[in-house]
Scaffold this motif. Structure first.
Motif, PDB file in Angstrom:
ATOM      1  N   THR A   1      29.909  78.301 130.575  1.00 52.74           N
ATOM      2  CA  THR A   1      29.116  79.570 131.354  1.00 52.74           C
ATOM      3  C   THR A   1      27.759  79.927 129.627  1.00 52.74           C
ATOM      4  O   THR A   1      28.429  79.484 128.721  1.00 52.74           O
ATOM      5  CB  THR A   1      29.793  80.806 132.142  1.00 52.74           C
ATOM      6  OG1 THR A   1      30.601  81.419 130.038  1.00 52.74           O
ATOM      7  CG2 THR A   1      30.785  80.634 132.098  1.00 52.74           C
ATOM      8  N   PRO A   2      26.448  80.166 129.821  1.00 60.32           N
ATOM      9  CA  PRO A   2      25.840  80.718 129.173  1.00 60.32           C
ATOM     10  C   PRO A   2      26.073  81.919 127.313  1.00 60.32           C
ATOM     11  O   PRO A   2      26.019  82.124 126.614  1.00 60.32           O
ATOM     12  CB  PRO A   2      24.693  81.318 130.095  1.00 60.32           C
ATOM     13  CG  PRO A   2      24.811  80.785 131.054  1.00 60.32           C
ATOM     14  CD  PRO A   2      26.019  81.044 131.239  1.00 60.32           C
ATOM     15  N   GLU A   3      27.434  82.123 128.243  1.00 58.11           N
ATOM     16  CA  GLU A   3      28.204  83.225 127.612  1.00 58.11           C
ATOM     17  C   GLU A   3      28.566  82.466 126.295  1.00 58.11           C
ATOM     18  O   GLU A   3      28.828  83.096 125.454  1.00 58.11           O
ATOM     19  CB  GLU A   3      29.012  84.093 128.085  1.00 58.11           C
ATOM     20  CG  GLU A   3      27.229  84.759 129.175  1.00 58.11           C
ATOM     21  CD  GLU A   3      27.255  84.492 130.573  1.00 58.11           C
ATOM     22  OE1 GLU A   3      25.680  85.819 130.887  1.00 58.11           O
ATOM     23  OE2 GLU A   3      27.765  84.025 130.483  1.00 58.11           O
ATOM     24  N   GLN A   4      29.640  81.895 126.960  1.00 63.11           N
ATOM     25  CA  GLN A   4      30.895  81.497 125.976  1.00 63.11           C
ATOM     26  C   GLN A   4      29.963  80.150 125.234  1.00 63.11           C
ATOM     27  O   GLN A   4      30.378  80.133 124.353  1.00 63.11           O
ATOM     28  CB  GLN A   4      31.443  80.423 127.024  1.00 63.11           C
ATOM     29  CG  GLN A   4      32.689  80.877 127.960  1.00 63.11           C
ATOM     30  CD  GLN A   4      32.889  79.870 129.081  1.00 63.11           C
ATOM     31  OE1 GLN A   4      32.415  79.178 129.112  1.00 63.11           O
ATOM     32  NE2 GLN A   4      33.998  80.243 128.679  1.00 63.11           N
TER      33      GLN A   4
ATOM     34  N   ASP B   1      26.802  80.293 124.349  1.00 62.35           N
ATOM     35  CA  ASP B   1      26.205  81.242 122.907  1.00 62.35           C
ATOM     36  C   ASP B   1      27.346  82.316 121.760  1.00 62.35           C
ATOM     37  O   ASP B   1      27.124  82.517 120.889  1.00 62.35           O
ATOM     38  CB  ASP B   1      25.576  82.951 123.595  1.00 62.35           C
ATOM     39  CG  ASP B   1      24.899  81.908 123.689  1.00 62.35           C
ATOM     40  OD1 ASP B   1      23.491  81.019 124.174  1.00 62.35           O
ATOM     41  OD2 ASP B   1      23.742  82.952 125.268  1.00 62.35           O
ATOM     42  N   ARG B   2      28.342  82.283 122.856  1.00 69.44           N
ATOM     43  CA  ARG B   2      29.754  82.796 121.544  1.00 69.44           C
ATOM     44  C   ARG B   2      29.730  81.465 120.804  1.00 69.44           C
ATOM     45  O   ARG B   2      29.947  81.915 119.425  1.00 69.44           O
ATOM     46  CB  ARG B   2      30.292  82.916 122.545  1.00 69.44           C
ATOM     47  CG  ARG B   2      32.003  83.768 121.548  1.00 69.44           C
ATOM     48  CD  ARG B   2      31.600  85.441 120.952  1.00 69.44           C
ATOM     49  NE  ARG B   2      32.918  85.165 119.998  1.00 69.44           N
ATOM     50  CZ  ARG B   2      32.464  85.992 119.176  1.00 69.44           C
ATOM     51  NH1 ARG B   2      31.524  86.954 118.713  1.00 69.44           N
ATOM     52  NH2 ARG B   2      34.132  85.761 118.656  1.00 69.44           N
TER      53      ARG B   2
END
Length: 292
Positions: free
Chosen positions: A149-152, A154-155
């Motif tokens: 995911t984009p969140e993963q 970015d993290r």
């Protein structure tokens, strides 16, 4: 006039040879002997920060640097007990260390971390000089490429690539000429594991960080290098499964999985004066995993 037998040395040369021999003899008998290598640690009087050093490679690195005489800041994010255990082990062995907490991958992380390190150094040494910086902390993905995911994404970038950059940037004012920066990359920048594609991308960025900062900091005698571990037993549950360990061991030229100290010893070399002529390099510490 007497005849010279053979060409012989030119007139006066024999006297020069005798004088040089005498000087060398005097030098060898009057020069002070070098101290034994093990009488004083190679990093005596130095200070170091190892991020993510509450366990695994980070812990082994902190232990080795402390054994060589460095005062080590043991960084952790959440596991205060593990960090405390690292510090206690170092102190029990006669070394010096203190723990610092900072979450990486969030706004202001580098400043939070280095302020804590500076406070710890000033308390113990009266100064905030940081001689050695080891960027070790990182997180992995373990997700199939189509499930990232984009969140993963970015993290992983924030913790593994952005944080090391700004930690180096923030530490530049603390590092003396001749300082050391070692960034921990991964063998996964050289061979494929699709479930760690984002992790591998971030580690590729870390290698670029070393390359370009090595050029930038060269005039100050500061070396910057990357170390790439391979499969290393970091205490994860998988290393408690004999069948899995056997399969992983076959990837190494030595037929075993790596131990944290295997990598920590390489890092300690790069942190020492022995590595003063090594900078901008990629050091393969995979145990021959990259040999094919």
């Amino acid at each position: 006039m007497g005849r010279r037998h053979g060409p012989g040395p030119p007139r006066g040369a024999a006297a020069l040879v005798r004088a040089a021999a005498a000087a060398l003899t005097a030098l060898s008998t009057t020069s002070p002997q070098r101290p034994q290598e093990d009488t004083v640690g190679k990093l005596a009087g130095k200070t170091a920060l190892v991020t993510g050093s509450s366990r695994g490679i980070g812990r082994a690195t902190a232990q080795r640097l402390a054994r060589e005489g460095a005062l080590v800041a043991v960084h952790y994010h959440a596991d205060a007990d593990a960090a405390g255990s690292t510090v206690a082990g170092i102190e029990a062995a006669g070394g010096r260390a203190f723990a610092v907490r900072a979450e990486l991958g969030v706004p202001g992380d580098a400043d939070t971390l280095l302020l804590a390190v500076e406070a710890g150094l000033k308390e113990r040494t009266g100064a905030n000089t940081l001689d050695i910086l080891v960027n070790n902390a990182a997180i992995m993905g373990g997700v199939a490429p189509e499930e990232v995911t984009p969140e993963q994404f970015d993290r992983l970038v924030a913790v593994n690539a952005k944080a090391p950059f700004f930690i180096v940037q923030r530490a530049l004012g603390l590092l003396p000429d001749g300082g050391r920066i070692i960034n921990i990359s991964s063998g996964l920048t050289r061979f494929a594991n699709p479930e760690e594609v984002v992790y591998s991308m971030t580690k590729g960025a870390v290698e670029q960080l070393a390359l370009h900062f090595a050029k930038y900091l060269g005039p100050r005698g500061i070396t910057v290098n990357s170390v790439a571990p391979g499969i290393t037993d970091n205490g994860s549950p998988v290393f408690g499964i004999p069948e899995a360990v056997e399969q992983m061991a076959q990837l190494s030229a030595f037929g075993r999985v790596g131990r944290p100290a295997d990598v920590g010893d390489v890092i300690a070399f790069l942190a020492s004066d022995d590595a003063r002529w090594v900078t901008g390099s990629f050091v393969d510490a995979t145990g021959g995993t990259l040999l094919g």
